[in-house]
Enzyme design. Structure first.
Site, PDB file in Angstrom:
ATOM      1  N   TYR A 115      49.661  45.619 -53.285  1.00 28.24           N
ATOM      2  CA  TYR A 115      50.028  44.276 -52.828  1.00 28.24           C
ATOM      3  C   TYR A 115      48.783  43.422 -52.729  1.00 28.24           C
ATOM      4  CZ  TYR A 115      54.670  45.816 -51.268  1.00 28.24           C
ATOM      5  OH  TYR A 115      55.951  46.295 -51.210  1.00 28.24           O
ATOM      6  N   TYR A 154      53.717  53.328 -54.410  1.00 25.63           N
ATOM      7  CA  TYR A 154      52.440  53.342 -53.679  1.00 25.63           C
ATOM      8  C   TYR A 154      52.503  54.311 -52.509  1.00 25.63           C
ATOM      9  CZ  TYR A 154      54.775  49.903 -50.571  1.00 25.63           C
ATOM     10  OH  TYR A 154      55.637  49.259 -49.731  1.00 25.63           O
ATOM     11  N   ARG A 164      56.116  55.475 -51.438  1.00 23.96           N
ATOM     12  CA  ARG A 164      57.316  54.641 -51.506  1.00 23.96           C
ATOM     13  C   ARG A 164      57.811  54.578 -52.942  1.00 23.96           C
ATOM     14  NH1 ARG A 164      59.313  50.860 -48.625  1.00 23.96           N
ATOM     15  NH2 ARG A 164      61.154  51.990 -49.270  1.00 23.96           N
ATOM     16  N   HIS A 167      59.876  49.361 -55.490  1.00 24.94           N
ATOM     17  CA  HIS A 167      60.883  48.504 -54.850  1.00 24.94           C
ATOM     18  C   HIS A 167      60.431  47.059 -54.852  1.00 24.94           C
ATOM     19  CE1 HIS A 167      58.048  49.602 -51.658  1.00 24.94           C
ATOM     20  NE2 HIS A 167      58.290  48.399 -51.162  1.00 24.94           N
ATOM     21  N   HIS A 169      61.006  43.735 -52.384  1.00 24.73           N
ATOM     22  CA  HIS A 169      61.541  43.245 -51.108  1.00 24.73           C
ATOM     23  C   HIS A 169      62.308  41.953 -51.361  1.00 24.73           C
ATOM     24  CE1 HIS A 169      59.106  45.893 -48.424  1.00 24.73           C
ATOM     25  NE2 HIS A 169      58.240  45.864 -49.430  1.00 24.73           N
TER      26      HIS A 169
END
Ligand SMILES: [Fe+3]
Lengths: 244, 188
Positions: A115, A154, A164, A167, A169
């Site tokens: 991110y 990640y 995770r 995905h 969000h």
């Protein structure tokens, strides 16, 4: 001028929303998600009727959303690295009625699983051509569409060797305060899904599967991008006003 | 019938998408009618530690008690300068601040009238679904007959829903996710 309060009150009996079906939403505490137990109440939630305050909600301001904000691959000078994808779907309610003109906001990691957020310490590269945030407004049929890149998995420190699943969000408002939803979209066939406590926090396995997009050949654009379909279902209204 | 899409946590990395560019912590414009207030407080976890990564959203009526929403058919004028939605992230000390106006009373179920209140949706890493609460204001006569406050039987617990005035026009509303002074959260 305003009328005395007594004369105002009879106007409030608008229909509320149906209760959430058993198992369709995560329940707490959920200790498999390590930061959950100290952040959730221990006392039972107090059920309340849906008053005018709950059946209304922010439905304005979407005029400011530009079409270009739905394309996360054209926000910088160059194209981001990774697999370009189209994510589209319909926003509907439980009665399968379209939810038009509602704001969707998305954010995600880049193709390497990183991110742009300053607190993300995963030692994977940032991509100067990818921010990972976009907005769109559903059209009159409830349809929305984003162009982005497939995010990478990640690591997180929830448990030993925790990763995770890939995905995106997604945050959306719907027509009222109680339709507000923040969720995550996953990709079909991801081997990390059975291991992920956040995904598995949804008790009903059929509800959980609704978090997984489906590959969509029809939405796939030849020579350009794979398509994924992700329909989003918000709470539906009761037929009649709720009793006090 | 279609099955609901489940909620998932907002996670720790929402700021750059949701609150950095789209913060709405000033709800009133100079033309907005009503009493200016600052609504502020801290978000604390079950062990009393600051929650530095929460997103707080508020929803409220204008000074006349009208919502900017097509389903509000109350027969009273709406303030066109006020929309009633606010959103901000907590800071490293768990603090949040909104500058707004005190809402007017809103019609309740049947022939009741709701005391002035502000709805809160709270999102954070660790929460799989948002928590819902309401901010009421100390010393409002309507608090005693409010149909939602009345559902909270314990006086001490009801007090967790009341914001107290500070001298400077602030109302302070701390949100305790757990612990001895756990805030009342609602199931809607
Ligand atoms: Fe994430």
């Amino acid at each position: 001028m305003a009328k005395p309060h007594e004369l105002w009150s009879a106007m409030s009996d608008v229909p509320g929303y149906r209760p959430i079906p058993e198992g369709a939403m995560p329940t707490h505490p959920f200790p498999d998600y390590r930061s959950n137990p100290v952040r959730v109440p221990r006392r039972p939630l107090v059920p309340i009727p849906h008053t005018l305050s709950e059946v209304t909600g922010p439905v304005y301001g979407h005029e400011a959303v530009r079409t270009a904000e739905a394309d996360l691959t054209t926000q910088h000078a160059g194209a981001p690295l990774g697999e370009r994808i189209i994510v589209w779907g319909r926003v509907i309610d439980e009665d399968e009625r379209a939810v038009p003109n509602t704001l969707l906001e998305i954010w995600q990691a880049n193709a390497a699983g990183r991110y742009i957020h300053q607190l993300d310490q995963h030692p994977a590269p940032l991509d100067p051509n990818f921010t990972g945030a976009g907005r769109a407004v559903s059209d009159s049929q409830g349809n929305y569409r984003f162009v982005t890149i497939r995010p990478g998995a990640y690591p997180w420190k929830n448990h030993d060797n925790a990763w995770r699943p890939a995905h995106i969000h997604i945050s959306l408002f719907g027509p009222s305060f109680v339709t507000r939803l923040v969720t995550q979209m996953y990709f079909p066939g991801d081997p990390l899904l059975p291991l992920d406590p956040i995904y598995n926090s949804v008790p009903d396995p059929r509800a959980r599967e609704r978090l997984v997009a489906s590959f969509d050949l029809e939405a796939t654009v030849p020579e350009w991008a794979l398509g994924y379909r992700f329909d989003i279902v918000l709470r539906g209204r009761r037929a009649t006003p709720m009793e006090a | 019938m279609a099955g609901l899409t489940p909620s998932q946590t907002v996670g720790p990395f929402f700021h750059y998408a949701l609150t950095d560019d789209h913060t709405v912590s000033e709800l009133a414009s100079p033309q907005t009618r009503g009493q200016r207030i600052t609504l502020r407080g801290r978000v604390l976890d079950g062990e009393g530690r600051a929650v530095p990564d929460a997103m707080i959203e508020i929803w409220q009526a204008d000074a006349e008690g009208r919502y900017d929403h097509p389903d509000d058919h109350q027969d009273r004028p709406r303030d066109p300068t006020f929309h009633g939605f606010g959103r901000c992230a907590s800071d490293e000390r768990g603090c949040y601040t909104f500058r707004t106006i005190k809402p007017g009373p809103v019609a309740g179920p049947g022939n009741t009238l709701q005391a002035p209140h502000i709805l809160v949706n709270l999102f954070a890493r660790g929460l799989l679904k948002q928590l819902v609460t309401r901010v009421y204001f100390a010393h409002e006569p309507l608090n005693d007959s409010d149909p939602v406050l009345g559902l909270v039987e314990d006086d001490g617990r009801r007090a967790t829903l009341i914001a107290n005035a500070e001298g400077d026009g602030s109302y302070v509303f701390d949100i305790h996710l757990g612990g001895a002074s756990e805030t009342v959260f609602f199931e809607t």
